[in-house]
Design a protein around this motif. Structure first.
Motif, PDB file in Angstrom:
ATOM      1  N   ASN A  56       0.835  -1.302   0.020  1.00 38.09           N
ATOM      2  CA  ASN A  56       0.075  -0.006  -0.120  1.00 38.09           C
ATOM      3  C   ASN A  56       0.809   1.234   0.097  1.00 38.09           C
ATOM      4  O   ASN A  56       0.234   2.177   0.182  1.00 38.09           O
ATOM      5  N   ILE A  57       2.158   1.238  -0.276  1.00 38.90           N
ATOM      6  CA  ILE A  57       2.977   2.365  -0.388  1.00 38.90           C
ATOM      7  C   ILE A  57       2.637   3.079  -1.818  1.00 38.90           C
ATOM      8  O   ILE A  57       2.142   2.509  -2.836  1.00 38.90           O
ATOM      9  N   PRO A  58       2.879   4.426  -1.639  1.00 40.34           N
ATOM     10  CA  PRO A  58       2.578   5.236  -3.001  1.00 40.34           C
ATOM     11  C   PRO A  58       3.670   4.771  -3.816  1.00 40.34           C
ATOM     12  O   PRO A  58       4.649   4.575  -3.604  1.00 40.34           O
ATOM     13  N   ILE A  59       3.098   4.523  -5.178  1.00 42.34           N
ATOM     14  CA  ILE A  59       4.053   4.273  -6.351  1.00 42.34           C
ATOM     15  C   ILE A  59       3.896   5.315  -7.449  1.00 42.34           C
ATOM     16  O   ILE A  59       2.711   5.299  -8.103  1.00 42.34           O
ATOM     17  N   ILE A  60       4.908   6.145  -7.414  1.00 41.56           N
ATOM     18  CA  ILE A  60       4.743   7.471  -8.030  1.00 41.56           C
ATOM     19  C   ILE A  60       5.314   7.109  -9.562  1.00 41.56           C
ATOM     20  O   ILE A  60       6.252   6.542  -9.824  1.00 41.56           O
ATOM     21  N   PRO A  61       4.651   7.386 -10.618  1.00 37.91           N
ATOM     22  CA  PRO A  61       5.100   7.240 -11.822  1.00 37.91           C
ATOM     23  C   PRO A  61       6.211   7.884 -12.312  1.00 37.91           C
ATOM     24  O   PRO A  61       6.468   9.204 -12.050  1.00 37.91           O
ATOM     25  N   GLY A  62       7.276   7.512 -13.107  1.00 33.08           N
ATOM     26  CA  GLY A  62       8.411   8.169 -13.718  1.00 33.08           C
ATOM     27  C   GLY A  62       7.947   8.507 -15.091  1.00 33.08           C
ATOM     28  O   GLY A  62       7.444   7.800 -15.814  1.00 33.08           O
ATOM     29  N   ILE A  63       8.131   9.912 -15.081  1.00 33.47           N
ATOM     30  CA  ILE A  63       7.791  10.498 -16.332  1.00 33.47           C
ATOM     31  C   ILE A  63       9.120  10.768 -17.340  1.00 33.47           C
ATOM     32  O   ILE A  63       9.989  11.748 -16.736  1.00 33.47           O
ATOM     33  N   MET A  64       9.324  10.361 -18.674  1.00 34.16           N
ATOM     34  CA  MET A  64      10.502  10.765 -19.221  1.00 34.16           C
ATOM     35  C   MET A  64       9.686  11.716 -20.582  1.00 34.16           C
ATOM     36  O   MET A  64       9.249  10.967 -21.436  1.00 34.16           O
ATOM     37  N   PRO A  65      10.266  12.836 -20.397  1.00 33.57           N
ATOM     38  CA  PRO A  65      10.130  13.873 -21.919  1.00 33.57           C
ATOM     39  C   PRO A  65      10.355  13.377 -22.957  1.00 33.57           C
ATOM     40  O   PRO A  65      11.522  12.545 -22.820  1.00 33.57           O
ATOM     41  N   ILE A  66       9.991  13.256 -24.030  1.00 25.95           N
ATOM     42  CA  ILE A  66      10.327  12.903 -25.587  1.00 25.95           C
ATOM     43  C   ILE A  66      11.178  14.089 -26.045  1.00 25.95           C
ATOM     44  O   ILE A  66      10.125  14.929 -26.544  1.00 25.95           O
ATOM     45  N   THR A  67      12.175  14.098 -26.254  1.00 22.30           N
ATOM     46  CA  THR A  67      12.879  15.484 -27.062  1.00 22.30           C
ATOM     47  C   THR A  67      13.933  14.845 -28.020  1.00 22.30           C
ATOM     48  O   THR A  67      14.228  15.724 -28.877  1.00 22.30           O
ATOM     49  N   ASN A  68      14.467  13.667 -27.753  1.00 19.01           N
ATOM     50  CA  ASN A  68      15.395  13.354 -28.749  1.00 19.01           C
ATOM     51  C   ASN A  68      15.155  11.669 -28.973  1.00 19.01           C
ATOM     52  O   ASN A  68      15.546  10.839 -27.880  1.00 19.01           O
ATOM     53  N   TYR A  69      14.827  11.346 -30.286  1.00 18.14           N
ATOM     54  CA  TYR A  69      14.512   9.852 -30.431  1.00 18.14           C
ATOM     55  C   TYR A  69      15.499   9.027 -30.315  1.00 18.14           C
ATOM     56  O   TYR A  69      15.457   7.872 -29.585  1.00 18.14           O
ATOM     57  N   THR A  70      16.810   9.331 -30.841  1.00 19.35           N
ATOM     58  CA  THR A  70      17.839   8.479 -30.697  1.00 19.35           C
ATOM     59  C   THR A  70      18.202   8.377 -29.348  1.00 19.35           C
ATOM     60  O   THR A  70      18.463   6.830 -29.058  1.00 19.35           O
ATOM     61  N   GLN A  71      18.300   9.052 -28.632  1.00 22.49           N
ATOM     62  CA  GLN A  71      18.886   9.037 -27.173  1.00 22.49           C
ATOM     63  C   GLN A  71      17.705   8.125 -26.439  1.00 22.49           C
ATOM     64  O   GLN A  71      18.056   7.319 -25.687  1.00 22.49           O
TER      65      GLN A  71
END
Length: 281
Positions: A190-205
């Motif tokens: 029941n602990i908080p599970i926070i989503p990790g968010i990765m912006p998309i700025t460089n497709y190759t990377q």
């Protein structure tokens, strides 16, 4: 009711020029008043000094900071010394990780810890509740796991050892996150599970990172990004809409916050934060 936490992640630069640039980015990110800034820690402590320098500087500004602590290659004495230093800085939160074996490190150099649950248990035994401990979660499964069931068992061991919360690997399929949370609830986690968010700025990377860490880029997103070729502006515009929509789904579905992987770039985060109407006070 849990107050949602919105936080950001930085990585320590390797040069003085990089640190100067990071300080400018931090000044922009700090206007958002995130719950905390986390600071990564390289394989086997390879960025230990950079991590310490970055954490020290953030604390000089009274910015709430959550250092990453990767245990592979570390001794109990080294971890105890580092945590004692963090206590003197007023650090209240850690991100406890196993970490990756650096290239060239032999089995005999792994240190006293083999898994993140051992690190969590050590922190709890040595420092009681002095730190709130975040651990990693993998809605799409850890790339080194042999099967989903074993991967989930590994996560549960970290929770049972005393983790207060979890931050997920990034993903672009909200259903994967919600399915993982449901599985946790069914297992009594029941602990908080926070989503990790990765912006998309460089497709190759992004493709390179995803191939390494096991995060899936859905086929329709890959095809669109590939179709833009070297058109950076189109990649960023499309990527922004994809991630904005993902965040909206997560918030609407009851996610207890968002953790943004900034890649030391403030502009994409500031835009997402603003358009999502996230709190700044």
């Amino acid at each position: 009711m849990i107050t949602p936490l919105y936080s950001v992640e930085l990585f320590p630069p390797k040069t003085a020029e990089g640190m100067a640039k990071l300080k400018l980015e931090i000044s922009q990110l700090n206007t958002l008043n995130p719950a905390y800034f986390s600071v990564t820690y390289g394989a086997g402590g390879s960025t230990r000094e950079g991590t310490l320098d970055t954490v020290n500087w953030l604390r000089e500004l009274n910015i709430d900071t959550a250092p990453h602590l990767a245990c592979i290659g570390s001794t109990r004495e080294q971890v105890r010394e580092l945590l004692t230093h963090y206590q003197t800085l007023g650090i209240k939160r850690l991100v406890a990780l196993r970490g990756d074996m650096p290239s060239g490190m032999g089995a005999g150099e792994r240190g006293n810890f083999h898994y993140a649950n051992e690190l969590v248990q050590f922190v709890r035994t040595e420092f009681s509740d002095a730190f709130s401990i975040e651990v990693a979660a993998y809605p799409e499964y850890h790339p080194q796991s042999s099967n989903p069931a074993r991967d989930f068992e590994n996560f549960k061991r970290k929770v049972d050892a005393g983790a207060d919360g979890a931050i997920t690997q990034y993903f672009y399929n909200a259903d994967a996150y919600f399915a993982f949370v449901t599985n946790c609830q069914r297992s009594g986690i029941n602990i908080p599970i926070i989503p990790g968010i990765m912006p998309i700025t460089n497709y190759t990377q992004l493709a390179r990172f995803s191939d390494t860490c096991g995060a899936e880029i859905p086929r329709w997103i890959r095809r669109q990004l590939e179709g833009f070729g070297d058109d950076v502006e189109s990649i960023r515009a499309f990527g922004h809409e994809v991630v904005l929509n993902l965040c909206q789904q997560l918030i609407a579905g009851g996610a207890p916050g968002l953790h943004f992987y900034t890649m030391n770039q403030s502009a994409p985060i500031v835009r997402l934060w603003t358009e999502l109407h996230l709190p700044t006070k």
